[in-house]
Design a protein around this motif. Structure first.
Motif, mmCIF file in Angstrom:
data_model
loop_
_atom_site.group_PDB
_atom_site.id
_atom_site.type_symbol
_atom_site.label_atom_id
_atom_site.label_comp_id
_atom_site.label_asym_id
_atom_site.label_seq_id
_atom_site.Cartn_x
_atom_site.Cartn_y
_atom_site.Cartn_z
ATOM 1 N N UNK A 40 3.407 8.214 -12.398
ATOM 2 C CA UNK A 40 3.560 7.306 -13.533
ATOM 3 C C UNK A 40 2.219 6.708 -13.945
ATOM 4 N N UNK A 41 1.365 6.402 -12.976
ATOM 5 C CA UNK A 41 0.035 5.882 -13.300
ATOM 6 C C UNK A 41 -0.777 6.906 -14.089
ATOM 7 N N UNK A 42 -0.705 8.166 -13.690
ATOM 8 C CA UNK A 42 -1.439 9.222 -14.405
ATOM 9 C C UNK A 42 -0.906 9.361 -15.826
ATOM 10 N N UNK A 43 0.418 9.326 -15.986
ATOM 11 C CA UNK A 43 1.007 9.410 -17.318
ATOM 12 C C UNK A 43 0.571 8.236 -18.191
ATOM 13 N N UNK A 44 0.596 7.040 -17.623
ATOM 14 C CA UNK A 44 0.193 5.856 -18.387
ATOM 15 C C UNK A 44 -1.269 5.931 -18.802
ATOM 16 N N UNK A 66 0.834 -1.203 0.000
ATOM 17 C CA UNK A 66 0.000 0.000 0.000
ATOM 18 C C UNK A 66 0.872 1.257 0.000
ATOM 19 N N UNK A 67 1.963 1.220 0.748
ATOM 20 C CA UNK A 67 2.860 2.376 0.789
ATOM 21 C C UNK A 67 3.502 2.605 -0.578
ATOM 22 N N UNK A 68 3.876 1.533 -1.250
ATOM 23 C CA UNK A 68 4.470 1.668 -2.587
ATOM 24 C C UNK A 68 3.434 2.135 -3.601
ATOM 25 N N UNK A 69 2.185 1.727 -3.436
ATOM 26 C CA UNK A 69 1.127 2.099 -4.374
ATOM 27 C C UNK A 69 0.782 3.583 -4.293
ATOM 28 N N UNK A 70 0.900 4.186 -3.136
ATOM 29 C CA UNK A 70 0.550 5.606 -2.989
ATOM 30 C C UNK A 70 1.777 6.509 -2.997
#
Length: 107
Positions: free
Chosen positions: A39-43, A28-32
């Motif tokens: 990177x998620x928004x860019x993808x 969870x810490x790595x996900x947020x």
């Protein structure tokens, strides 16, 4: 099963649950993390753009005349001010019968 064996099993289950909890917390810490979110928004944005382009290309193949008409209308909309200025100058030139008058002051 005696009391001591049940206690040891309970301790093993607690240790396993504690390990799963720590792994889940790390995930969870790595996900947020800000870099991961960025990177998620860019993808997602690039996927949306690519899907939009593919969809537009498919629509253009299905209706080429409609797409060409829409593109022409949009182009004319974007060029409305220069076109209006051009047509206004042409109108003045056609209405003005005196050829001695120039459009600019420098002759």
């Amino acid at each position: 099963m005696n009391l001591e064996a049940r206690y040891r099993q309970a301790c093993q289950r607690a240790d396993a649950a504690r390990g799963r909890l720590s792994i889940t917390a790390e995930e969870a810490k790595a996900r947020v993390a800000p870099a991961r979110l960025k990177q998620d928004v860019k993808d997602r944005a690039s996927n949306a753009v690519l899907n939009g382009v593919a969809n537009a290309a498919a629509q253009a193949q299905q209706r080429p005349v409609a797409i060409a008409a829409a593109a022409t209308a949009f182009g004319l909309f974007l060029a409305r001010r220069p076109l209006a200025a051009l047509f206004q100058r042409l109108y003045v030139r056609f209405q003005d019968t005196q050829v001695d008058n120039s459009e600019t002051d420098d002759g």
